[in-house]
Design an enzyme around this catalytic site. Structure first.
Site, PDB file in Angstrom:
ATOM      1  N   GLU A   1       0.818  -1.206   0.000  1.00 46.17           N
ATOM      2  CA  GLU A   1       0.000   0.000   0.000  1.00 46.17           C
ATOM      3  C   GLU A   1       0.852   1.256   0.000  1.00 46.17           C
ATOM      4  OE1 GLU A   1      -2.598  -0.151   3.378  1.00 46.17           O
ATOM      5  OE2 GLU A   1      -3.259  -2.189   2.947  1.00 46.17           O
TER       6      GLU A   1
ATOM      7  N   CYS B   1       3.025   8.675   1.439  1.00 44.41           N
ATOM      8  CA  CYS B   1       3.362   7.729   2.501  1.00 44.41           C
ATOM      9  C   CYS B   1       3.669   6.392   1.842  1.00 44.41           C
ATOM     10  CB  CYS B   1       2.195   7.603   3.483  1.00 44.41           C
ATOM     11  SG  CYS B   1       2.497   6.440   4.832  1.00 44.41           S
TER      12      CYS B   1
ATOM     13  N   CYS C   1       4.561  -6.423   8.304  1.00 42.01           N
ATOM     14  CA  CYS C   1       5.458  -5.914   9.340  1.00 42.01           C
ATOM     15  C   CYS C   1       5.627  -6.970  10.421  1.00 42.01           C
ATOM     16  CB  CYS C   1       4.911  -4.627   9.947  1.00 42.01           C
ATOM     17  SG  CYS C   1       6.007  -3.870  11.174  1.00 42.01           S
TER      18      CYS C   1
ATOM     19  N   CYS D   1       2.842  -4.803  16.673  1.00 46.06           N
ATOM     20  CA  CYS D   1       2.082  -3.860  17.513  1.00 46.06           C
ATOM     21  C   CYS D   1       0.598  -4.200  17.397  1.00 46.06           C
ATOM     22  CB  CYS D   1       2.348  -2.426  17.074  1.00 46.06           C
ATOM     23  SG  CYS D   1       4.094  -1.952  17.164  1.00 46.06           S
TER      24      CYS D   1
ATOM     25  N   CYS E   1      -2.150  -2.099  15.315  1.00 47.54           N
ATOM     26  CA  CYS E   1      -1.802  -1.753  13.935  1.00 47.54           C
ATOM     27  C   CYS E   1      -2.245  -2.855  12.995  1.00 47.54           C
ATOM     28  CB  CYS E   1      -0.299  -1.527  13.827  1.00 47.54           C
ATOM     29  SG  CYS E   1       0.300  -1.336  12.141  1.00 47.54           S
TER      30      CYS E   1
END
Length: 367
Positions: free
Chosen positions: A108, A121, A128, A132, A135
């Site tokens: 993305e 961005c 990832c 976390c 997220c």
């Protein structure tokens, strides 16, 4: 006490894409074109098309010999990303693109247009491994690191979009999917290509490039020694180790004190102010005492060389995490600022299009 979370610092083995022009340094580019039977000055011509004119198809590079164009395309310009879908918000000013990579991995990027700038961005990893829990990307885990070409081409495509609109891409933030400092060498090369003047790069100001991290302290120090002037953004999210061990599991390796010490080193070496990112989560990290503690610790560690970005949480579907009410948010900001630390609320964009990183990819996987 929650179960310990296993972090993924190295990507699972998946197929990296075929080599791209942007993956190579100057000597490697010269070697590649000479292998195709072309003189080395063609490297400069190709680079001017890619970085200066934002073209990635050698078949349109009319100053290359017609007989060489297909060979250059096949050898150095594989199709890295295919557009899956684009969603828009804020009257079209915010545009989120979901890409499919050569191995089916999803990626993305988000382009945000403002009256005085255009910010992209970008992602540095597919998924990832930092885990976390609030997220969307962290919930999906890590697929693999992105190649240099996959990072850089996100920028070229957005710059071309802005150019076609009569505008210009001015800012790039590594705040998309992934932990940039866990893909250190490729991110560093991408930063240099984003900021060098054409024909070696896109010519963005280094001060308009932001590299974020959840707090990989040794990598922060390493970045400080690169003699760059990019903005460092540290996703802190809470000032105390007890909560941060859960919210940002990498804190089990490098504590708040170690992260802030590395941030101070970065500020000392670069002369740049450090940005602290703080996703405000209702009843989790938005208490008065945490606001006071945050301001005190930052003031002690960084003095005037810090700024706090409070980010209203963009909740993911089905998540127990939610944004703090505006009144709580305003009080949190006031208390941090009262400690002598500048603190503002980030302008949130694209909430109605699942613009929190990882949401669009998660929806596509589910469908």
């Amino acid at each position: 006490m929650s179960e310990p979370v296993r972090l993924q610092f190295t990507a699972p083995k998946r197929g990296m894409p075929p080599r791209h022009f942007t993956d190579l340094d100057q000597d490697q580019r010269i070697e590649a074109v000479t292998e195709l039977g072309l003189p080395k000055f063609r490297v400069n011509q190709i680079a001017r098309h890619y970085y200066g004119r934002l073209e990635a198809d050698p078949l349109t590079m009319t100053d290359l010999p017609e007989s060489a164009r297909q060979k250059v395309k096949d050898a150095l310009f594989p199709e890295l990303m295919t557009k899956v879908r684009v969603t828009e918000a804020d009257g079209g000013a915010t545009q989120k693109t979901l890409w499919r990579l050569h191995d089916g991995t999803l990626l993305e990027s988000v382009l945000m247009r403002y009256p005085d700038r255009a910010t992209l961005c970008i992602s540095s990893q597919a998924g990832c491994g930092m885990a976390c829990p609030f997220c969307a990307t962290g919930q999906g885990g890590l697929d693999r690191n992105l190649s240099i070409g996959e990072i850089v081409d996100q920028v070229r495509r957005a710059a071309a979009t802005m150019q076609n609109e009569g505008g210009r891409l001015t800012n790039v933030v590594f705040m998309g999917m992934g932990e940039p400092l866990a893909n250190y060498k490729r991110v560093l090369s991408a930063v240099k290509q984003i900021t060098r003047p054409a024909p070696e790069g896109f010519g963005l100001s280094m001060r308009n490039v932001t590299v974020s991290t959840v707090g990989l302290a040794p990598a922060i120090r390493k970045l400080a020694d690169e003699n760059l002037s990019v903005t460092l953004a540290v996703s802190l999210h809470t000032p105390d180790d007890e909560l941060r061990d859960t919210l940002v599991p990498v804190n089990n390796r490098w504590s708040v004190a170690e992260v802030l010490d590395a941030a101070r080193y970065y500020a000392d070496r670069t002369g740049r102010r450090v940005s602290i990112e703080y996703a405000l989560i209702r009843d989790i990290n938005d208490q008065d005492f945490r606001a006071d503690m945050l301001g005190q610790k930052l003031h002690r560690a960084l003095g005037s060389r810090v700024h706090v970005n409070v980010i209203p949480l963009n909740p993911t579907p089905g998540s127990k995490w939610d944004a703090s009410p505006k009144q709580r948010q305003d009080e949190f900001v006031r208390r941090v600022a009262a400690q002598g630390v500048p603190c503002t609320v980030r302008d949130t964009r694209g909430q109605e299009i699942a613009a929190a990183c990882g949401q669009l990819a998660a929806e596509e996987r589910a469908s």
